[in-house]
Enzyme design. Structure first.
Site, PDB file in Angstrom:
ATOM      1  CG  HIS A 187      -1.980  -0.961   1.274  1.00  0.00           C
ATOM      2  ND1 HIS A 187      -1.787  -2.300   1.038  1.00  0.00           N
ATOM      3  CD2 HIS A 187      -3.318  -0.813   1.523  1.00  0.00           C
ATOM      4  CE1 HIS A 187      -2.954  -2.934   1.147  1.00  0.00           C
ATOM      5  NE2 HIS A 187      -3.890  -2.053   1.433  1.00  0.00           N
ATOM      6  CD  GLU A 190      -5.997   4.007   1.392  1.00  0.00           C
ATOM      7  OE1 GLU A 190      -7.216   3.820   1.525  1.00  0.00           O
ATOM      8  OE2 GLU A 190      -5.133   3.305   1.952  1.00  0.00           O
TER       9      GLU A 190
END
Length: 322
Positions: A187, A190
């Protein structure tokens, strides 16, 4: 056209985060675990903002206490995928929630998850460390991943709060997973902005980015992504639900794709965000006018980026053609 029957590939799906509230509530009642505060009056997950979402997510996992629970969870998730004709999915699963990163316990949980089966859906696992749990626990998670790499465990990744530490703090864990032959994703972008994507690429040497949408803020990064073919696992419905972008109209997925960046579409934690793969396709059609050719292209990108073996890809390609 009804997109529900259109075959789909999903690369960014958290196993624990795909648990329906009713399933978690039922498990909690069985075990007398008090997690009632995480549901609203309609029985849906209740949170405000990303920090509270993480707290509710981790509270919900308290109902998942045994390998059998994870077998039931996986079966439930497979059935939900089948309902939307998701023929292949890769799911993030964390040894943190499966025996506390103990290797022996993790093997038992892993075996139980592999017992789940729904005809027509292929599921593979990406062992995922939790960034805000810190680098030391990430190493333990990476050891679990490395020791069980194979047909089902095909990748290693990292989720959690992007502002916890630096990407480089987790390089050891990613190196361990890489040496075991696992494919890598993480990730980034974001919440952390374009720089978090750069840091993750440079420090962890991954081949896919979970989310990555804030890359749009840096034209050099957009060019780099397009030139290298590094794939973004984009989750539009998640981004809107959490307030990363105020609406799909302002979401950069179409701009990224138009710039030559390889994007895929997934649901992230579908019951938390009141979404599913059918709805994701419907919304992309509504806002950007995407149609059959666009979704075939998305599938092709996702299949190419999938961490499964060549034989599985070949079989999936035939399914997607039908």
């Amino acid at each position: 056209m009804s997109w529900k029957t259109f075959p789909k590939i999903e690369l960014h799906l958290h196993l624990e985060g795909a648990a329906d509230p009713a399933f978690i509530r039922g498990l909690a009642q069985e075990k007398s675990v008090d997690i009632g505060g995480i549901f609203d009056e309609e029985g849906a997950y209740k949170y405000s903002g990303f920090g509270e979402f993480l707290q509710v997510y981790e509270a919900a996992t308290q109902a998942l206490q045994s390998p059998e629970d994870f077998q039931r969870l996986t079966q439930s998730v497979l059935e939900n995928l089948a309902e939307h004709n998701v023929v292949y999915a890769e799911t993030f699963v964390s040894p943190d929630f499966c025996g506390g990163r103990d290797l022996g316990a993790w093997r038992e949980y892993l075996h139980a998850m592999q017992e789940a089966h729904v005809e027509g859906v292929t599921l593979k696992g990406i062992v995922t460390c939790i960034r805000h749990f810190g680098p030391d626990k990430a190493r333990e998670t990476a050891l679990c991943a490395a020791e069980t790499a194979g047909d089902w465990v095909v990748g290693f990744g990292m989720g959690g709060a992007e502002d916890a530490g630096k990407a480089g703090d987790f390089a050891y864990a990613f190196d361990m997973a890489r040496e075991a032959g696992l494919r890598l994703t993480s990730h980034a972008g974001e919440w952390g902005g374009a720089q978090s994507v750069w840091d993750t690429i440079n420090d962890l040497r991954i081949e896919r980015i979970g989310h990555g949408v804030h890359a749009i803020e840096d034209p050099k990064l957009v060019d780099y992504l397009a030139e290298t073919g590094l794939v973004l696992e984009v989750n539009p419905g998640s981004n809107i639900a959490l307030g990363v972008y105020p609406s799909l109209e302002q979401h950069p997925i179409a701009k990224l794709r138009d710039a030559g960046v390889k994007v895929t579409v997934s649901t992230d934690d579908p019951p938390f965000f009141h979404t599913d793969m059918t709805q994701e396709f419907e919304q992309l059609e509504r806002v950007f006018g995407w149609g059959v050719d666009d979704f075939h292209a998305l599938n092709a990108t996702a299949l190419d980026a999938a961490f499964c073996d060549a034989d599985t890809k070949e079989a999936l390609a035939k399914t997607l053609e039908n």
